[in-house]
Design an enzyme around this catalytic site. Structure first.
Site, short mmCIF file in Angstrom:
data_model
loop_
_atom_site.label_atom_id
_atom_site.label_comp_id
_atom_site.label_asym_id
_atom_site.label_seq_id
_atom_site.Cartn_x
_atom_site.Cartn_y
_atom_site.Cartn_z
N LYS A 38 12.33 -19.39 1.15
CA LYS A 38 11.53 -19.70 -0.04
C LYS A 38 11.84 -18.67 -1.13
O LYS A 38 12.50 -17.66 -0.89
CB LYS A 38 10.04 -19.67 0.31
N TYR A 274 14.46 0.84 -27.68
CA TYR A 274 13.16 0.46 -28.26
C TYR A 274 12.11 1.55 -28.01
O TYR A 274 12.02 2.10 -26.91
CB TYR A 274 12.65 -0.82 -27.59
C1 LIG Z 1 3.90 -18.53 5.93
C2 LIG Z 1 4.94 -17.45 5.97
N1 LIG Z 1 5.62 -17.24 7.09
C3 LIG Z 1 6.57 -16.27 7.19
C4 LIG Z 1 6.87 -15.46 6.10
C5 LIG Z 1 7.93 -14.41 6.25
O1 LIG Z 1 7.40 -13.13 6.14
P1 LIG Z 1 8.37 -11.86 6.14
O2 LIG Z 1 9.17 -11.96 4.89
O3 LIG Z 1 7.45 -10.69 6.12
O4 LIG Z 1 9.21 -11.97 7.36
C6 LIG Z 1 6.16 -15.64 4.91
C7 LIG Z 1 6.41 -14.77 3.77
O5 LIG Z 1 5.61 -14.45 2.97
C8 LIG Z 1 5.18 -16.67 4.84
O6 LIG Z 1 4.48 -16.88 3.72
#
Ligand SMILES: Cc1ncc(COP(=O)(O)O)c(C=O)c1O
Length: 381
Positions: A38, A274
Site C-alpha cells: 500500500k 528563501y
Molecule cells: C492492516 C495492516 N497490516 C500490516 C501492516 C504492515 O505493518 P508494518 O509496515 O509495520 O509491517 C500495516 C501497515 O500499516 C497495516 O495497516
C-alpha cells in the site's frame, strides 16, 4: 543511469529478495507471506515492488484502497490481493470483478457484496476485521458471530479470513498492550470455534510482531516496513535483543538520487535561499540540488540535513524549497555540473538512512519513504 533524469529512485531487487527470505525464515514455509504494498509500496513504487515480491517469497499482496488493487490487476498481477482499507459501497462491484479480497467490518458492505456477487454470479473472499484495542477499523465481540453467520449464509460469499492489527508494538519495549490485543484476538477465534465457524486464514502480524512474537504468526503475516529493509523502530530492535533473539539482517531497498543542476561561488556574508535563513561565513562553493518538498524531501530538513556527493557529506544550506535546495561543496573538490547526489541511501562507504532523515525531521522512517513523490521514476537494479 539514464542521463536525462534529474532525480530517480533505485530499487535493489536483491535486497528486497533478501528481506523476504528473512521473513520466510521466521514464519516457515506453511504460512502465507503477504507483502504490504500500500501507499505506493511505502514510497518504493507499487508495481515495481509488487512484481519483485511475487517473483520472490511473497504469496499475497496487501493494499489500502481498491484503486491500488485495480492498478495491480491492470498491470497483469493475478496474485491474491487483500484490500485492507475501506472500499466505498460504490466501488465494491469493480473490486469484485477484479477478484480483490476484502477486509470487512460492517453489515452494509457484506449485504452489498452479496447482491453484487449474485448479480455477477461470482464469489467474493472476505476477511473479518475484529477490534482488539487499536480502535481503528474492526467489529466488536458482540457483533462478530452475527456478521460471520451473515457471510456464511450467502451462497457466494466466502469467509476466508479473520484479522486484527496491533496498536502498540513498534513504539515500546513494553509489550503488555500487544499481549492484551493478542488475547482479545484469541478470544474472538474461540467465539468462532464455539459457533462451529471455521476460518482458514487468521492473521494479525505486522513486521514487528513477526520479528518478536511467533505466537502472532497464525496462518499469514502482513509485512510492510521490514520488506523494504527498514526496522519498524529502534524499540523493536532492542526488544529482539532483550528477548535474546538474533535480529534478522535487513537490507534497505531504496536509494534516492539526483544530480547537481548548478554550481556557483558566493561571497562570504551571502544569504542562501528563501527567508535568508542561512548566511555563509566564508567564500562558499554552492551546488543546487533540483529536489524539494514537492518531491517528498521534508522542509524540516532545511539547514539540518546533509546529502552525499563524491562519497562525502555535503550539508544543506538554507531552506528546502518546493523544487530545490542548496548544499555546500566547498570542501569537496572536483564536484561538477550533473554530479550525482544521494539523498537517501548509500554512496561508497557512507550511508544516509531513512532513520537518520526521520530523526532530523522529527518523524518515523515509514513517513520519510512513504511521502516520496510517486512521479519520480523508479528503476529496479
Ligand atoms: C492492516 C495492516 N497490516 C500490516 C501492516 C504492515 O505493518 P508494518 O509496515 O509495520 O509491517 C500495516 C501497515 O500499516 C497495516 O495497516
Amino acid at each position: 543511469m539514464k542521463s536525462d533524469l534529474i532525480q530517480w529512485i533505485e530499487l535493489d531487487r536483491s535486497a528486497l529478495n533478501h528481506n523476504l527470505r528473512q521473513f520466510r525464515s521466521l514464519i516457515g514455509k506453511r504460512r502465507k507471506l503477504l507483502a504490504m504494498v500500500k501507499a505506493n509500496a511505502y514510497g518504493h513504487g507499487m508495481l515495481e515492488t509488487a512484481r519483485m515480491a511475487v517473483a520472490g517469497e511473497a504469496d499475497w499482496l496487501g493494499v489500502h484502497s481498491f484503486e491500488e488493487g485495480v492498478a495491480l490487476r491492470d498491470a497483469g498481477l493475478l496474485d491474491p490481493v487483500l484490500v485492507v482499507g475501506y472500499v466505498p459501497l460504490a466501488g465494491l462491484e469493480e473490486a469484485v470483478r477484479q477478484d480483490l479480497r476484502f477486509v470487512v467490518y460492517n453489515r452494509e458492505t457484506v449485504l452489498r457484496l452479496d447482491k453484487i456477487c449474485q448479480k455477477l454470479d461470482k464469489q467474493a473472499y472476505l476477511h473479518l476485521k475484529v477490534e482488539t484495542g487499536t480502535y481503528r477499523q474492526g467489529i466488536e465481540h458482540k457483533t462478530l458471530i452475527a456478521l460471520a453467520k451473515g457471510i456464511r449464509s450467502s451462497s457466494c460469499l466466502v469467509l476466508e479470513g479473520i484479522s486484527s492489527h496491533f496498536a502498540n508494538i513498534e513504539d515500546t519495549t513494553d509489550h503488555s498492550y500487544a499481549r492484551f490485543q493478542l488475547k482479545n484476538f484469541q478470544e474472538n477465534l474461540t467465539l468462532l470455534d464455539d459457533a462451529g465457524i471455521q476460518v482458514p486464514l487468521k492473521h494479525m502480524s505486522c513486521s514487528a510482531a513477526a520479528m518478536l512474537f511467533p505466537k502472532t504468526h497464525f496462518d499469514m503475516v502482513r509485512v510492510g516496513i521490514g520488506l523494504y529493509g527498514l526496522w519498524p523502530s529502534r524499540e523493536t530492535y532492542v526488544s529482539c535483543l532483550m528477548k535474546k533473539k538474533v535480529p534478522i539482517r535487513l537490507r534497505p531497498v531504496l536509494n534516492w538520487k539526483s544530480r547537481i543542476a548548478q554550481l556557483k561561488t558566493v561571497p562570504s556574508g551571502a544569504f542562501i535561499g528563501y527567508g535568508c535563513t542561512y548566511r555563509v561565513t566564508r567564500r562558499t562553493r554552492l551546488a543546487l540540488v533540483p529536489v524539494g518538498y514537492y518531491d517528498g524531501y521534508p522542509r524540516d530538513l532545511s539547514n539540518v540535513a546533509h546529502v552525499l556527493t563524491k562519497g562525502q557529506r555535503a550539508p544543506l544550506r538554507g531552506r528546502v524549497a518546493m523544487n530545490y535546495f542548496a548544499i555546500d561543496v566547498t570542501d569537496i573538490p572536483g564536484v561538477k555540473l550533473e554530479e550525482e547526489v544521494v539523498l537517501l541511501g548509500r554512496m561508497d562507504q557512507d550511508e544516509l538512512t531513512a532513520e537518520t532523515m526521520a530523526g532530523w525531521a522529527g518523524t518515523i522512517n515509514y513517513e520519510i519513504v512513504a511521502r516520496i513523490n510517486p512521479e519520480i521514476p523508479r528503476i529496479v537494479k
